[in-house]
Scaffold this active site. Structure first.
Site, PDB file in Angstrom:
ATOM      1  N   GLU A  95       0.810  -1.213   0.000  1.00 35.50           N
ATOM      2  CA  GLU A  95       0.000   0.000   0.000  1.00 35.50           C
ATOM      3  C   GLU A  95       0.845   1.266   0.000  1.00 35.50           C
ATOM      4  O   GLU A  95       2.008   1.273   0.415  1.00 35.50           O
ATOM      5  CB  GLU A  95      -0.933  -0.006   1.204  1.00 35.50           C
ATOM      6  CG  GLU A  95      -0.210  -0.083   2.519  1.00 35.50           C
ATOM      7  CD  GLU A  95      -1.153  -0.475   3.652  1.00 35.50           C
ATOM      8  OE1 GLU A  95      -1.456  -1.675   3.773  1.00 35.50           O
ATOM      9  OE2 GLU A  95      -1.556   0.415   4.398  1.00 35.50           O
ATOM     10  N   CYS A 116       3.459   8.347   0.857  1.00 38.77           N
ATOM     11  CA  CYS A 116       4.042   7.412   1.826  1.00 38.77           C
ATOM     12  C   CYS A 116       4.162   6.040   1.164  1.00 38.77           C
ATOM     13  O   CYS A 116       3.176   5.429   0.776  1.00 38.77           O
ATOM     14  CB  CYS A 116       3.128   7.369   3.037  1.00 38.77           C
ATOM     15  SG  CYS A 116       3.681   6.217   4.282  1.00 38.77           S
ATOM     16  N   CYS A 123       6.851  -7.228   7.419  1.00 36.03           N
ATOM     17  CA  CYS A 123       8.031  -6.684   8.097  1.00 36.03           C
ATOM     18  C   CYS A 123       8.495  -7.689   9.139  1.00 36.03           C
ATOM     19  O   CYS A 123       7.684  -8.320   9.799  1.00 36.03           O
ATOM     20  CB  CYS A 123       7.694  -5.350   8.766  1.00 36.03           C
ATOM     21  SG  CYS A 123       9.148  -4.599   9.573  1.00 36.03           S
ATOM     22  N   CYS A 127       7.252  -4.955  15.660  1.00 39.78           N
ATOM     23  CA  CYS A 127       6.860  -3.994  16.694  1.00 39.78           C
ATOM     24  C   CYS A 127       5.442  -4.349  17.150  1.00 39.78           C
ATOM     25  O   CYS A 127       4.576  -4.644  16.319  1.00 39.78           O
ATOM     26  CB  CYS A 127       6.921  -2.561  16.158  1.00 39.78           C
ATOM     27  SG  CYS A 127       8.567  -2.123  15.573  1.00 39.78           S
ATOM     28  N   CYS A 130       2.137  -2.669  15.556  1.00 40.56           N
ATOM     29  CA  CYS A 130       2.096  -2.363  14.120  1.00 40.56           C
ATOM     30  C   CYS A 130       1.452  -3.481  13.304  1.00 40.56           C
ATOM     31  O   CYS A 130       1.779  -4.660  13.484  1.00 40.56           O
ATOM     32  CB  CYS A 130       3.528  -2.105  13.638  1.00 40.56           C
ATOM     33  SG  CYS A 130       3.640  -1.864  11.860  1.00 40.56           S
ATOM     34  N   CYS A 360       0.495   2.421   8.666  1.00 35.84           N
ATOM     35  CA  CYS A 360       1.068   1.497   7.696  1.00 35.84           C
ATOM     36  C   CYS A 360       0.595   0.061   7.902  1.00 35.84           C
ATOM     37  O   CYS A 360       0.437  -0.409   9.013  1.00 35.84           O
ATOM     38  CB  CYS A 360       2.589   1.567   7.744  1.00 35.84           C
ATOM     39  SG  CYS A 360       3.323   0.924   9.243  1.00 35.84           S
TER      40      CYS A 360
HETATM   41  N1  SAH Z   1       9.667   0.440   9.542  1.00 35.23           N
HETATM   42  C1  SAH Z   1       9.809   1.837   9.508  1.00 35.23           C
HETATM   43  C2  SAH Z   1       8.906   2.533   8.515  1.00 35.23           C
HETATM   44  C3  SAH Z   1       7.508   2.042   8.437  1.00 35.23           C
HETATM   45  S1  SAH Z   1       6.494   2.296   9.865  1.00 35.23           S
HETATM   46  C4  SAH Z   1       9.624   2.424  10.876  1.00 35.23           C
HETATM   47  O1  SAH Z   1       9.201   1.705  11.780  1.00 35.23           O
HETATM   48  O2  SAH Z   1       9.951   3.589  11.033  1.00 35.23           O
HETATM   49  C5  SAH Z   1       6.093   4.005   9.640  1.00 35.23           C
HETATM   50  C6  SAH Z   1       5.552   4.672  10.893  1.00 35.23           C
HETATM   51  O3  SAH Z   1       4.207   4.276  11.168  1.00 35.23           O
HETATM   52  C7  SAH Z   1       6.387   4.324  12.096  1.00 35.23           C
HETATM   53  O4  SAH Z   1       6.706   5.468  12.826  1.00 35.23           O
HETATM   54  C8  SAH Z   1       5.469   3.395  12.788  1.00 35.23           C
HETATM   55  O5  SAH Z   1       5.824   3.275  14.086  1.00 35.23           O
HETATM   56  C9  SAH Z   1       4.102   4.021  12.530  1.00 35.23           C
HETATM   57  N2  SAH Z   1       2.967   3.166  12.874  1.00 35.23           N
HETATM   58  C10 SAH Z   1       2.888   1.833  12.766  1.00 35.23           C
HETATM   59  N3  SAH Z   1       1.705   1.390  13.240  1.00 35.23           N
HETATM   60  C11 SAH Z   1       1.021   2.478  13.653  1.00 35.23           C
HETATM   61  C12 SAH Z   1      -0.272   2.673  14.243  1.00 35.23           C
HETATM   62  N4  SAH Z   1      -1.075   1.648  14.472  1.00 35.23           N
HETATM   63  N5  SAH Z   1      -0.667   3.937  14.538  1.00 35.23           N
HETATM   64  C13 SAH Z   1       0.146   4.986  14.272  1.00 35.23           C
HETATM   65  N6  SAH Z   1       1.359   4.860  13.715  1.00 35.23           N
HETATM   66  C14 SAH Z   1       1.807   3.619  13.420  1.00 35.23           C
HETATM   67 FE1  SF4 Z   2       8.227  -2.935  10.880  1.00 38.19          FE
HETATM   68 FE2  SF4 Z   2       5.990  -1.764  11.681  1.00 38.19          FE
HETATM   69 FE3  SF4 Z   2       8.095  -1.899  13.315  1.00 38.19          FE
HETATM   70 FE4  SF4 Z   2       8.186  -0.260  11.163  1.00 38.19          FE
HETATM   71  S1  SF4 Z   2       6.794  -0.079  12.926  1.00 38.19           S
HETATM   72  S2  SF4 Z   2       9.778  -1.693  11.889  1.00 38.19           S
HETATM   73  S3  SF4 Z   2       6.983  -1.475   9.709  1.00 38.19           S
HETATM   74  S4  SF4 Z   2       6.905  -3.660  12.537  1.00 38.19           S
END
Ligand code: SAH
Ligand code: SF4
Length: 383
Positions: A95, A116, A123, A127, A130, A360
């Site tokens: 996406e 974006c 991934c 985290c 996420c 994301c």
């Molecule tokens: N892996 C990279 C880039 C992709 S995530 C990273 O972690 O930076 C991009 C951003 O979206 C990150 O700051 C991530 O923490 C945030 N993100 C992920 N899930 C989210 C959620 N449920 N609500 C708000 N931001 C979120």
């Molecule tokens: Fe991966 Fe989501 Fe963590 Fe970014 S925030 S490193 S996309 S698991």
């Protein structure tokens, strides 16, 4: 790795193309014609490149793939946040989100929009909050698939504009995207070579023509790759997904912190800044009861002061199946003002986008869970 046997043509830079032309005994100026077809006219087939000799078109089609990136779902309206879901050559879903211009976040003042972009399918970093990591890592995106997301959006918007303007009698031609943020699905620095190749194509005059300072790479904290990026010649911006200003908080939600704790991460950021200057932003998702408390304020202020980093506070978007929630608005505002009182440059994202899963990985996850694609219910909107 893509499943296609031939490399995608949008993975190729000008130099490599010149090499191929020399090998095939075609003059060098053909390279610029080809690139013009690819990136100015956004051609989608070799046949449409009518000023190229047939023999060259044949060589090109035998050597390169026009990596298919097909839009399967587009949500949101033309003047708000808009989310695109793509199906890649092997059926994988990724996406891309088009965000209205917001100079307070990543862009310079401009009426162009921010895109974006995703860099991996799934991934591996897991985290806890996420959606992208929920089903684990599937595969790397190749440069053509990363560049293809930008081209696909430019194409979609130009077609839409053309359809609108047809009624008024002129053609749509303006570019939509002014800024790129690599904050979609995946960890860009874990797909370093492909992402960098894509950045260079997007940055090149003959390619995307987007300035390096208008591109932001977001990372959960891969310290060695941050240093590697510092040694590259370009001035890309860097966003660090901090989400906790102390190791215990980061350890709880981000497994990467056990490998590269704050000490290693801050050392890498300092190295980046020595080489590049102040191009750092901290992303800080506010999660209720986890990282929104008073105990994080002083450490966060200290970190951002020491690293000259701006802080973006992002209220958490709930993800189905995960226990986390966003704090009440009053708690968000208090967190913001506590940092402001300490002289930190900080913004709180207040815009909507919740309704179209603006974080994301969420649209892909929902689409896969609903089984919508296999049921064939959704079609790309083309109005
Ligand atoms: N892996 C990279 C880039 C992709 S995530 C990273 O972690 O930076 C991009 C951003 O979206 C990150 O700051 C991530 O923490 C945030 N993100 C992920 N899930 C989210 C959620 N449920 N609500 C708000 N931001 C979120
Ligand atoms: Fe991966 Fe989501 Fe963590 Fe970014 S925030 S490193 S996309 S698991």
């Amino acid at each position: 790795m893509s499943l296609a046997s031939k490399p995608g043509v949008r993975s190729v830079n000008r130099e490599a193309l010149l090499g191929k032309l020399a090998e095939w005994n075609f003059p060098a100026y053909r390279a610029d014609q080809i690139l013009e077809w690819l990136y100015r006219h956004r051609a989608s087939s070799w046949e449409s490149m009518t000023n190229l000799p047939k023999a060259l078109r044949k060589m090109l089609s035998e050597t390169f793939e026009f990596t298919p990136v097909e839009v399967v779902r587009c949500e949101g309206s033309a003047d708000s946040t808009r989310k695109f879901l793509w199906r890649l050559g092997d059926g994988a879903l990724v996406e891309t989100v088009l965000i209205p211009a917001n100079p307070a976040l990543y862009s310079d003042p401009s009426d162009r929009r921010t895109l974006c972009v995703s860099t991996q399918v799934g991934c591996a970093y897991g985290c806890q909050f996420c959606a992208s990591g929920l089903d684990g890592f599937k595969r790397q995106l190749n440069p053509a698939e990363i560049v293809g997301q930008w081209l696909g959006v430019e194409n979609y918007c130009a077609n839409e504009e053309r359809n609108l303007e047809k009624k008024e009698g002129s053609a749509g031609s303006a570019r939509t995207v002014g800024n790129l943020v690599f904050m979609g699905m995946g960890e860009p620095l874990a797909n370093y070579d492909n992402v960098l190749a894509a950045l260079r194509i997007l940055n090149a005059e003959w390619g995307g023509g987007i300035g390096a300072r208008k591109m932001t790479l977001s990372t959960s904290g891969l310290a060695p790759q941050i240093k590697r990026l510092a040694d590259e010649p370009e001035q890309f911006r860097l966003a660090i997904s901090l989400h906790g200003a102390t190791d215990p908080v980061r350890d709880r939600i981000m497994p990467v912190n056990r490998k590269y704790p704050l000490k290693a991460l801050t050392a890498a950021i300092e190295y980046y800044q020595e080489k590049k200057g102040r191009l750092i932003t901290f992303e800080y998702i506010l999660i209720k009861g986890l990282n929104d408390g008073e105990d994080q304020i002083e450490p966060l202020a200290a970190l951002s002061r020491r690293l000259h980093a701006k802080v973006n506070l992002i209220p958490y978007n709930t993800v189905e199946g995960l226990p986390w929630e966003r704090p009440e608005e009053a708690v968000q505002e208090k967190f913001l003002s506590r940092l402001q009182e300490r002289g930190i440059i900080v913004t709180l994202r207040r815009e909507k986008g919740h309704d179209i899963d603006a974080a994301c990985g969420q649209l892909r996850l929902r689409t896969e869970r609903e089984g919508i694609l296999s049921a064939g219910v959704f079609k790309a909107r083309d109005n």
